[in-house]
Design a protein around this motif. Structure first.
Motif, PDB file in Angstrom:
ATOM      1  N   GLY A  63      45.470   3.789 -28.701  1.00  0.00           N
ATOM      2  CA  GLY A  63      44.351   3.714 -29.706  1.00  0.00           C
ATOM      3  C   GLY A  63      43.074   4.249 -28.426  1.00  0.00           C
ATOM      4  N   ALA A  64      42.226   3.114 -28.529  1.00  0.00           N
ATOM      5  CA  ALA A  64      40.791   3.416 -27.417  1.00  0.00           C
ATOM      6  C   ALA A  64      41.444   3.799 -26.320  1.00  0.00           C
ATOM      7  CB  ALA A  64      40.252   2.778 -28.595  1.00  0.00           C
ATOM      8  N   SER A  65      42.677   2.331 -25.424  1.00  0.00           N
ATOM      9  CA  SER A  65      43.139   2.548 -24.685  1.00  0.00           C
ATOM     10  C   SER A  65      43.142   3.810 -23.729  1.00  0.00           C
ATOM     11  CB  SER A  65      44.019   1.449 -24.275  1.00  0.00           C
ATOM     12  OG  SER A  65      43.319   0.272 -24.982  1.00  0.00           O
ATOM     13  N   GLY A  66      43.907   5.058 -24.869  1.00  0.00           N
ATOM     14  CA  GLY A  66      44.020   6.076 -24.067  1.00  0.00           C
ATOM     15  C   GLY A  66      43.275   7.186 -24.123  1.00  0.00           C
ATOM     16  N   ARG A  67      42.017   7.226 -25.380  1.00  0.00           N
ATOM     17  CA  ARG A  67      41.056   7.936 -25.394  1.00  0.00           C
ATOM     18  C   ARG A  67      39.697   8.215 -24.936  1.00  0.00           C
ATOM     19  NH1 ARG A  67      42.825   8.671 -31.835  1.00  0.00           N
ATOM     20  NH2 ARG A  67      44.917   7.949 -31.413  1.00  0.00           N
ATOM     21  N   ASN A  68      39.774   6.955 -25.001  1.00  0.00           N
ATOM     22  CA  ASN A  68      37.891   6.052 -24.116  1.00  0.00           C
ATOM     23  C   ASN A  68      36.930   7.389 -22.803  1.00  0.00           C
ATOM     24  OD1 ASN A  68      38.180   5.256 -21.327  1.00  0.00           O
ATOM     25  ND2 ASN A  68      39.991   4.139 -23.032  1.00  0.00           N
ATOM     26  N   GLY A  69      36.252   7.094 -23.473  1.00  0.00           N
ATOM     27  CA  GLY A  69      35.316   8.415 -22.106  1.00  0.00           C
ATOM     28  C   GLY A  69      35.756   7.850 -20.542  1.00  0.00           C
ATOM     29  N   GLY A  70      36.178   6.595 -19.954  1.00  0.00           N
ATOM     30  CA  GLY A  70      37.289   5.957 -18.945  1.00  0.00           C
ATOM     31  C   GLY A  70      35.720   6.248 -18.423  1.00  0.00           C
ATOM     32  N   TRP A  71      35.196   4.886 -18.257  1.00  0.00           N
ATOM     33  CA  TRP A  71      34.334   3.811 -17.734  1.00  0.00           C
ATOM     34  C   TRP A  71      34.628   2.926 -18.158  1.00  0.00           C
ATOM     35  CZ3 TRP A  71      28.263   4.188 -18.968  1.00  0.00           C
ATOM     36  CH2 TRP A  71      27.678   5.357 -19.514  1.00  0.00           C
ATOM     37  N   CYS A  72      35.103   2.021 -16.928  1.00  0.00           N
ATOM     38  CA  CYS A  72      35.610   0.586 -16.401  1.00  0.00           C
ATOM     39  C   CYS A  72      34.215  -0.008 -15.821  1.00  0.00           C
ATOM     40  CB  CYS A  72      36.408   0.901 -15.070  1.00  0.00           C
ATOM     41  SG  CYS A  72      36.876  -1.018 -15.290  1.00  0.00           S
ATOM     42  N   GLY A 322      36.514  -0.437 -32.124  1.00  0.00           N
ATOM     43  CA  GLY A 322      36.380  -1.073 -32.875  1.00  0.00           C
ATOM     44  C   GLY A 322      35.072  -2.252 -33.274  1.00  0.00           C
ATOM     45  N   ILE A 323      34.005  -2.756 -34.073  1.00  0.00           N
ATOM     46  CA  ILE A 323      32.592  -2.843 -34.406  1.00  0.00           C
ATOM     47  C   ILE A 323      32.780  -4.169 -34.575  1.00  0.00           C
ATOM     48  CG2 ILE A 323      29.971  -2.760 -33.975  1.00  0.00           C
ATOM     49  CD1 ILE A 323      31.092  -0.296 -33.781  1.00  0.00           C
ATOM     50  N   ALA A 324      32.488  -5.353 -34.780  1.00  0.00           N
ATOM     51  CA  ALA A 324      32.399  -6.366 -35.077  1.00  0.00           C
ATOM     52  C   ALA A 324      30.998  -6.565 -36.162  1.00  0.00           C
ATOM     53  CB  ALA A 324      32.344  -7.987 -34.203  1.00  0.00           C
ATOM     54  N   ARG A 325      30.684  -7.509 -36.927  1.00  0.00           N
ATOM     55  CA  ARG A 325      29.331  -7.253 -38.188  1.00  0.00           C
ATOM     56  C   ARG A 325      28.467  -7.658 -37.056  1.00  0.00           C
ATOM     57  NH1 ARG A 325      25.624  -6.643 -39.419  1.00  0.00           N
ATOM     58  NH2 ARG A 325      25.070  -6.703 -41.167  1.00  0.00           N
ATOM     59  N   ASP A 326      28.217  -8.964 -35.604  1.00  0.00           N
ATOM     60  CA  ASP A 326      27.071  -8.903 -34.981  1.00  0.00           C
ATOM     61  C   ASP A 326      27.767  -8.381 -33.837  1.00  0.00           C
ATOM     62  OD1 ASP A 326      29.918 -10.218 -34.069  1.00  0.00           O
ATOM     63  OD2 ASP A 326      28.795 -11.982 -33.961  1.00  0.00           O
ATOM     64  N   TRP A 327      28.204  -7.659 -33.624  1.00  0.00           N
ATOM     65  CA  TRP A 327      28.295  -6.538 -32.091  1.00  0.00           C
ATOM     66  C   TRP A 327      29.085  -7.228 -31.383  1.00  0.00           C
ATOM     67  CZ3 TRP A 327      26.517  -0.955 -31.683  1.00  0.00           C
ATOM     68  CH2 TRP A 327      26.274  -0.277 -33.329  1.00  0.00           C
ATOM     69  N   HIS A 328      28.999  -8.691 -31.176  1.00  0.00           N
ATOM     70  CA  HIS A 328      29.634  -9.558 -30.150  1.00  0.00           C
ATOM     71  C   HIS A 328      31.516  -9.125 -29.787  1.00  0.00           C
ATOM     72  CE1 HIS A 328      29.685 -13.448 -28.152  1.00  0.00           C
ATOM     73  NE2 HIS A 328      28.707 -13.601 -28.649  1.00  0.00           N
ATOM     74  N   ALA A 329      31.386  -8.744 -28.798  1.00  0.00           N
ATOM     75  CA  ALA A 329      33.231  -9.425 -29.327  1.00  0.00           C
ATOM     76  C   ALA A 329      33.574 -10.704 -28.413  1.00  0.00           C
ATOM     77  CB  ALA A 329      33.496  -8.273 -27.195  1.00  0.00           C
ATOM     78  N   VAL A 344      32.998  -2.942 -29.058  1.00  0.00           N
ATOM     79  CA  VAL A 344      31.349  -2.064 -29.500  1.00  0.00           C
ATOM     80  C   VAL A 344      31.766  -0.464 -28.460  1.00  0.00           C
ATOM     81  CG1 VAL A 344      29.646  -2.069 -29.815  1.00  0.00           C
ATOM     82  CG2 VAL A 344      30.743  -4.005 -30.475  1.00  0.00           C
ATOM     83  N   GLY A 345      33.365  -0.365 -27.582  1.00  0.00           N
ATOM     84  CA  GLY A 345      33.489   0.174 -26.794  1.00  0.00           C
ATOM     85  C   GLY A 345      33.287   0.506 -25.702  1.00  0.00           C
ATOM     86  N   ASP A 346      33.308  -0.725 -25.052  1.00  0.00           N
ATOM     87  CA  ASP A 346      33.041  -1.707 -23.559  1.00  0.00           C
ATOM     88  C   ASP A 346      34.426  -1.859 -22.998  1.00  0.00           C
ATOM     89  OD1 ASP A 346      30.247  -0.275 -23.209  1.00  0.00           O
ATOM     90  OD2 ASP A 346      29.269  -2.354 -24.436  1.00  0.00           O
ATOM     91  N   GLY A 347      35.937  -1.666 -23.631  1.00  0.00           N
ATOM     92  CA  GLY A 347      36.738  -2.220 -23.947  1.00  0.00           C
ATOM     93  C   GLY A 347      37.806  -2.186 -22.640  1.00  0.00           C
ATOM     94  N   VAL A 348      37.248  -1.330 -22.204  1.00  0.00           N
ATOM     95  CA  VAL A 348      38.089  -1.014 -20.627  1.00  0.00           C
ATOM     96  C   VAL A 348      38.388  -2.250 -19.608  1.00  0.00           C
ATOM     97  CG1 VAL A 348      37.970   0.457 -18.384  1.00  0.00           C
ATOM     98  CG2 VAL A 348      37.695   1.665 -20.583  1.00  0.00           C
ATOM     99  N   ALA A 349      36.691  -2.767 -19.257  1.00  0.00           N
ATOM    100  CA  ALA A 349      36.894  -3.825 -18.679  1.00  0.00           C
ATOM    101  C   ALA A 349      36.838  -5.377 -19.450  1.00  0.00           C
ATOM    102  CB  ALA A 349      35.404  -3.777 -17.477  1.00  0.00           C
TER     103      ALA A 349
END
Length: 425
Positions: A63-72, A322-329, A344-349
């Motif tokens: 999933g996203a773990s292997g495909r993302n933009g590589g921003w930690c 994955g995006i939650a309705r209030d954009w809050h992890a 919301v795309g900030d999942g690496v860290a």
């Protein structure tokens, strides 16, 4: 334009077996991405005697773990001073673990520079971390640069190598990973899969965008696609012009998200939103490619860095986040099931912080992580269809239109304010 650059350069592939019959463990984790593997890692350190099994529908890092933009990065989809401090420390923690476990993921903590290329962007961005045009160009000379914001709290990484290295690290500690074992149902004491039932004292759901495929979770997160492209290796004269000498990650203060990095082998990897949300939270392999979006990304890259000329795109790929309705992890326990996500795309860290927090919850340890505001947070569910499809895609169109309007008029867009009301974050 074929395939993922990360996949092409991700190193040897380990083929793991699927589950063959029923199994009993102490902790069952669903999902072999960052969240699941970080949880397994810290849990195996905190309680080495625990029997831990991870079941994965596809393969490690699919999933996203292997495909993302590589921003930690310490960037957050929500604002809170305690979370910000925890995230800044988390960037260093990921680098520490990578070094300690011998994970060659090209970790380079060069920070993030976010361009302001219009007067509207400059007014919106100016603050304590502001660089004037000269200072910004010293880091990255993007066309039309009026200034930029900069934070040191970000590292560029090779995301697939990180997740594969993490999988190997947890296996060295006795964790078992079963690939090609889709979970059908997840309960507090068991996981039903296509190859048997895993019974456990505790169960962790670490499925991020793919949560929407589980019974009862169609409206928990919206799987929104982000697509990426990569150039060939660029010659030295191009990098002399562009900069990014410390492998800073980069973005722009526009409304529609874009993101990029200089890879360890001197390519530009660049991505952004813009692909449509698909009706019914659908996720399909065909959605990973959208030639219109790929062309838009190449055009935007050329606008940022005209020195690229007619350099082609060598790789193009994508996937859902994955995006939650209030954009809050969030991280917590619901109906006895431990879970984290909605990054919301900030999942690496964030996933590393989630893994440590879930470990504290699972072991009953006393930890300041449990006081962070995302612990126990409950996002409301997304609207049913067709409202969800209409709303998410309207938001994407509003962001694109707002950027175009601000460039044309030089004034803040009313469309952007409307999007904020539709999707507060």
């Amino acid at each position: 334009m074929i395939g993922s650059y990360w996949e092409a350069t991700g190193g040897p592939v380990t083929d793991r077996p699927f589950l063959s019959g029923d199994l009993e463990v102490d902790v069952a984790i669903v999902g072999a991405g960052y969240t699941g593997l970080w949880t397994a890692y810290y849990l195996s350190l905190a309680a080495p005697s625990l029997r831990i099994a991870v079941v994965e529908a596809e393969h490690v890092g699919f999933g996203a773990s292997g495909r993302n933009g590589g921003w930690c990065s310490a960037l957050l989809p929500m604002s809170a001073p305690t979370m910000q401090a925890a995230m800044e420390a988390t960037v260093d923690e990921v680098g520490r673990v990578a070094a300690a476990e011998g994970i060659d993921c090209d970790f380079a903590k060069g920070g993030t520079i976010v361009f302001a290329r219009t007067a509207v962007q400059a007014r919106r961005a100016a603050g304590d971390d502001w660089l004037d045009a000269r200072e910004a160009r010293a880091r990255c000379d993007a066309a039309g640069l009026l200034g930029a914001t900069y934070t040191p709290h970000c590292a560029a990484i090779h995301p697939l190598r990180l997740v594969r290295g993490l999988a190997a690290a947890v296996e060295r500690r006795g964790v078992t990973i079963y690939e090609h074992t889709p979970a059908i149902q997840i309960h507090a004491d068991r996981v039903l899969t296509t190859h048997g039932t895993v019974r456990a004292h505790s169960v962790v759901r670490a499925t991020e965008a793919y949560t929407s495929r589980l019974p009862g979770h169609r409206r928990t997160v919206a799987p929104v696609y982000s697509l990426m492209v990569a150039t060939p290796v660029l010659p030295a004269y191009v990098w002399d012009t562009i900069g990014l000498r410390e492998r800073e990650t980069f973005s722009e203060h526009r409304h529609l998200v874009i993101y990029g990095q200089r890879t360890a082998d001197d390519r530009l990897v660049f991505g952004g939103r813009g692909a449509p949300y698909h009706y019914g939270s659908a996720i399909r392999p065909s959605f990973d490619r959208d030639d219109r979006v790929f062309a838009m990304l190449r055009q935007t890259l050329g606008e940022l860095f005209p020195v690229l000329g007619d350099v082609p795109i060598e790789y193009a790929w994508g996937g859902p986040l994955g995006i939650a309705r209030d954009w809050h992890a969030s991280v917590g326990v619901t109906e006895g099931v431990y879970h984290a996500g909605g990054y919301v795309g900030d999942g690496v860290a964030l996933s590393n912080l989630a893994g440590r927090t879930l470990t504290a919850l699972l072991t009953g340890a006393t930890s300041p992580l449990l006081e962070l505001p995302w612990v126990g947070h409950r996002s409301r569910r997304w609207e049913p269809e067709p409202l969800r499809w209409l709303g998410v895609n309207a938001g994407l169109r509003l962001m694109s239109a707002a950027d175009a309007e601000e460039t044309r008029t030089g004034q803040p867009s009313r469309r952007a304010a409307l999007f904020t009301r539709l999707a507060p974050h």
